[in-house]
Design a protein around this motif. Structure first.
Motif, PDB file in Angstrom:
ATOM      1  N   VAL A  24      15.521 -15.397 -30.302  1.00 18.68           N
ATOM      2  CA  VAL A  24      15.341 -16.855 -30.274  1.00 18.68           C
ATOM      3  C   VAL A  24      13.928 -17.167 -29.805  1.00 18.68           C
ATOM      4  O   VAL A  24      13.460 -16.616 -28.807  1.00 18.68           O
ATOM      5  N   SER A  25      13.239 -18.060 -30.511  1.00 22.32           N
ATOM      6  CA  SER A  25      11.831 -18.307 -30.203  1.00 22.32           C
ATOM      7  C   SER A  25      11.634 -19.053 -28.891  1.00 22.32           C
ATOM      8  O   SER A  25      10.732 -18.727 -28.114  1.00 22.32           O
ATOM      9  N   ASP A  26      12.456 -20.060 -28.614  1.00 22.10           N
ATOM     10  CA  ASP A  26      12.266 -20.858 -27.394  1.00 22.10           C
ATOM     11  C   ASP A  26      13.622 -21.208 -26.788  1.00 22.10           C
ATOM     12  O   ASP A  26      14.293 -22.142 -27.239  1.00 22.10           O
ATOM     13  N   SER A  50      10.327 -10.468 -33.055  1.00 27.16           N
ATOM     14  CA  SER A  50       8.988 -11.011 -33.246  1.00 27.16           C
ATOM     15  C   SER A  50       8.874 -12.481 -32.846  1.00 27.16           C
ATOM     16  O   SER A  50       7.763 -12.985 -32.659  1.00 27.16           O
ATOM     17  N   ASN A  51       9.991 -13.192 -32.720  1.00 30.94           N
ATOM     18  CA  ASN A  51       9.944 -14.600 -32.307  1.00 30.94           C
ATOM     19  C   ASN A  51       9.816 -14.768 -30.799  1.00 30.94           C
ATOM     20  O   ASN A  51       9.499 -15.862 -30.323  1.00 30.94           O
ATOM     21  N   VAL A  52      10.085 -13.719 -30.048  1.00 28.00           N
ATOM     22  CA  VAL A  52      10.122 -13.812 -28.586  1.00 28.00           C
ATOM     23  C   VAL A  52       8.705 -13.764 -28.024  1.00 28.00           C
ATOM     24  O   VAL A  52       7.885 -12.940 -28.440  1.00 28.00           O
ATOM     25  N   THR A  53       8.418 -14.658 -27.066  1.00 24.68           N
ATOM     26  CA  THR A  53       7.173 -14.596 -26.314  1.00 24.68           C
ATOM     27  C   THR A  53       7.515 -14.497 -24.832  1.00 24.68           C
ATOM     28  O   THR A  53       8.408 -15.199 -24.340  1.00 24.68           O
ATOM     29  N   ALA A  54       6.802 -13.617 -24.132  1.00 23.38           N
ATOM     30  CA  ALA A  54       7.098 -13.360 -22.728  1.00 23.38           C
ATOM     31  C   ALA A  54       6.973 -14.626 -21.890  1.00 23.38           C
ATOM     32  O   ALA A  54       7.798 -14.874 -20.991  1.00 23.38           O
ATOM     33  N   GLU A  55       5.965 -15.441 -22.158  1.00 21.12           N
ATOM     34  CA  GLU A  55       5.730 -16.627 -21.350  1.00 21.12           C
ATOM     35  C   GLU A  55       6.918 -17.580 -21.404  1.00 21.12           C
ATOM     36  O   GLU A  55       7.367 -18.097 -20.374  1.00 21.12           O
ATOM     37  N   ARG A  56       7.435 -17.802 -22.603  1.00 14.06           N
ATOM     38  CA  ARG A  56       8.572 -18.723 -22.738  1.00 14.06           C
ATOM     39  C   ARG A  56       9.821 -18.171 -22.071  1.00 14.06           C
ATOM     40  O   ARG A  56      10.544 -18.892 -21.374  1.00 14.06           O
ATOM     41  N   TYR A  57      10.086 -16.903 -22.275  1.00 11.91           N
ATOM     42  CA  TYR A  57      11.299 -16.309 -21.703  1.00 11.91           C
ATOM     43  C   TYR A  57      11.215 -16.203 -20.184  1.00 11.91           C
ATOM     44  O   TYR A  57      12.191 -16.491 -19.477  1.00 11.91           O
ATOM     45  N   ASN A  58      10.077 -15.757 -19.669  1.00 12.18           N
ATOM     46  CA  ASN A  58       9.943 -15.643 -18.217  1.00 12.18           C
ATOM     47  C   ASN A  58      10.045 -17.000 -17.540  1.00 12.18           C
ATOM     48  O   ASN A  58      10.574 -17.114 -16.430  1.00 12.18           O
ATOM     49  N   GLY A  59       9.554 -18.032 -18.208  1.00  9.03           N
ATOM     50  CA  GLY A  59       9.641 -19.360 -17.633  1.00  9.03           C
ATOM     51  C   GLY A  59      11.033 -19.949 -17.709  1.00  9.03           C
ATOM     52  O   GLY A  59      11.554 -20.467 -16.719  1.00  9.03           O
ATOM     53  N   PRO A  72       5.602  -6.760 -26.420  1.00 12.38           N
ATOM     54  CA  PRO A  72       6.080  -5.670 -27.283  1.00 12.38           C
ATOM     55  C   PRO A  72       4.954  -4.672 -27.522  1.00 12.38           C
ATOM     56  O   PRO A  72       3.791  -5.062 -27.659  1.00 12.38           O
ATOM     57  N   VAL A  73       5.295  -3.394 -27.558  1.00 12.71           N
ATOM     58  CA  VAL A  73       4.285  -2.361 -27.795  1.00 12.71           C
ATOM     59  C   VAL A  73       4.757  -1.425 -28.904  1.00 12.71           C
ATOM     60  O   VAL A  73       5.947  -1.123 -29.020  1.00 12.71           O
ATOM     61  N   ALA A  74       3.821  -0.980 -29.728  1.00 10.70           N
ATOM     62  CA  ALA A  74       4.105   0.031 -30.749  1.00 10.70           C
ATOM     63  C   ALA A  74       4.164   1.393 -30.064  1.00 10.70           C
ATOM     64  O   ALA A  74       3.238   1.787 -29.356  1.00 10.70           O
ATOM     65  N   LEU A  75       5.252   2.112 -30.274  1.00 13.63           N
ATOM     66  CA  LEU A  75       5.472   3.393 -29.606  1.00 13.63           C
ATOM     67  C   LEU A  75       4.921   4.570 -30.404  1.00 13.63           C
ATOM     68  O   LEU A  75       4.667   5.632 -29.835  1.00 13.63           O
ATOM     69  N   VAL A  76       4.788   4.393 -31.722  1.00 13.28           N
ATOM     70  CA  VAL A  76       4.310   5.473 -32.585  1.00 13.28           C
ATOM     71  C   VAL A  76       3.330   4.903 -33.598  1.00 13.28           C
ATOM     72  O   VAL A  76       3.244   3.685 -33.781  1.00 13.28           O
ATOM     73  N   THR A 113       9.043   0.158 -31.886  1.00 13.06           N
ATOM     74  CA  THR A 113       8.511  -0.924 -31.049  1.00 13.06           C
ATOM     75  C   THR A 113       9.571  -1.313 -30.032  1.00 13.06           C
ATOM     76  O   THR A 113      10.759  -1.344 -30.357  1.00 13.06           O
ATOM     77  N   LEU A 114       9.149  -1.591 -28.802  1.00 13.92           N
ATOM     78  CA  LEU A 114      10.043  -2.129 -27.773  1.00 13.92           C
ATOM     79  C   LEU A 114       9.272  -3.147 -26.944  1.00 13.92           C
ATOM     80  O   LEU A 114       8.043  -3.100 -26.860  1.00 13.92           O
ATOM     81  N   TYR A 115      10.010  -4.039 -26.324  1.00 13.15           N
ATOM     82  CA  TYR A 115       9.403  -4.953 -25.366  1.00 13.15           C
ATOM     83  C   TYR A 115       9.268  -4.231 -24.035  1.00 13.15           C
ATOM     84  O   TYR A 115      10.190  -3.558 -23.593  1.00 13.15           O
ATOM     85  N   THR A 116       8.116  -4.352 -23.406  1.00 14.88           N
ATOM     86  CA  THR A 116       7.910  -3.756 -22.094  1.00 14.88           C
ATOM     87  C   THR A 116       8.251  -4.770 -21.000  1.00 14.88           C
ATOM     88  O   THR A 116       8.239  -5.993 -21.227  1.00 14.88           O
ATOM     89  N   LEU A 117       8.531  -4.245 -19.806  1.00 13.38           N
ATOM     90  CA  LEU A 117       8.963  -5.068 -18.679  1.00 13.38           C
ATOM     91  C   LEU A 117       8.103  -4.787 -17.458  1.00 13.38           C
ATOM     92  O   LEU A 117       7.523  -3.713 -17.325  1.00 13.38           O
ATOM     93  N   ASP A 118       8.055  -5.767 -16.558  1.00 15.49           N
ATOM     94  CA  ASP A 118       7.468  -5.506 -15.249  1.00 15.49           C
ATOM     95  C   ASP A 118       8.293  -4.429 -14.547  1.00 15.49           C
ATOM     96  O   ASP A 118       9.508  -4.323 -14.788  1.00 15.49           O
ATOM     97  N   PRO A 119       7.688  -3.636 -13.688  1.00 21.48           N
ATOM     98  CA  PRO A 119       8.452  -2.606 -12.965  1.00 21.48           C
ATOM     99  C   PRO A 119       9.609  -3.228 -12.176  1.00 21.48           C
ATOM    100  O   PRO A 119       9.471  -4.311 -11.598  1.00 21.48           O
ATOM    101  N   PHE A 120      10.738  -2.549 -12.168  1.00 18.74           N
ATOM    102  CA  PHE A 120      11.899  -3.013 -11.412  1.00 18.74           C
ATOM    103  C   PHE A 120      12.664  -1.790 -10.937  1.00 18.74           C
ATOM    104  O   PHE A 120      12.470  -0.677 -11.427  1.00 18.74           O
TER     105      PHE A 120
END
Length: 204
Positions: A24-26, A50-59, A72-76, A113-120
């Motif tokens: 979901v984009s927003d 691809s619709n997800v943005t970290a800023e919107r989700y974190n907020g 998101p980061v490319a793994l290969v 590809t996967l989304y990366t996270l802050d350390p937890f």
């Protein structure tokens, strides 16, 4: 049911046990509703895309996320096989049903590809259920009030990996639904049909 964002304003944990928020984009317009839904006993599965943005989700979803999103980061490299998923521990209650068969199939799920996270850190409220062979978290659970949230750092479709093409795909989705408090119904009802012919099913 599959619905637009406008269709989830009548969430009731007594009737709707599990909600999938897929790419979901927003989520901001329904964030308060989702937080209330989970705290009252509902569960939400949040998956990336691809619709997800970290800023919107974190907020918008900070009260629900097990960890803050980064990017998101490319793994290969293009054309290479993805990174394999680590075979989960079936002594964990979530994956207990797979101890009778299908456990090895998780190793066939590969991600480009996967989304990366802050350390937890895992604790009484946050628990990493699945990860890749390189240690990146794939499925993280967070307990909130009477409900739970599952954060899936991959996609439910085939954009970032081969997950939907693996035999374990539907059993794992059904397990998510069952574990989070609903009935998947897969074991209770079976309907036979023939390819290219319609099948009518009565839904209560």
């Amino acid at each position: 049911d599959v619905t637009s964002m406008a269709g989830i304003h009548d969430l009731d944990p007594e009737e709707h046990r599990v909600l999938f928020l897929a790419n979901v984009s927003d989520p901001a317009p329904v964030s308060a509703l989702l937080v209330d839904f989970v705290r009252r006993g509902g569960s939400v599965v949040i998956s990336m895309g691809s619709n997800v943005t970290a800023e919107r989700y974190n907020g918008a979803l900070n009260p629900l996320l097990p960890a803050r999103l980064r990017k998101p980061v490319a793994l290969v490299n293009p054309g290479e096989d993805g990174i394999a998923t680590r075979i989960p521990d079936t002594e964990d209650g979530f994956f207990g049903p797979f101890s009778r068969g299908g456990r090895a199939s998780f190793g066939n799920i590969r991600w480009k590809t996967l989304y990366t996270l802050d350390p937890f850190s895992d604790d009484d409220q946050v628990h990493t259920l699945m990860s890749l062979e390189n240690g990146m978290p794939l499925l993280i659970e967070r307990k909130i009030g009477q409900g739970r949230v599952l954060l899936f750092t991959g996609t439910m479709d085939g954009d970032w990996g081969n997950f939907p093409l693996q035999a374990v795909y539907m059993p794992l989705i059904q397990r998510m639904v069952t574990e989070l408090g609903a009935q998947s119904g897969g074991a209770a009802y079976r309907e036979e049909g023939q390819v290219d012919l319609p099948v009518s099913i009565s839904v209560p």
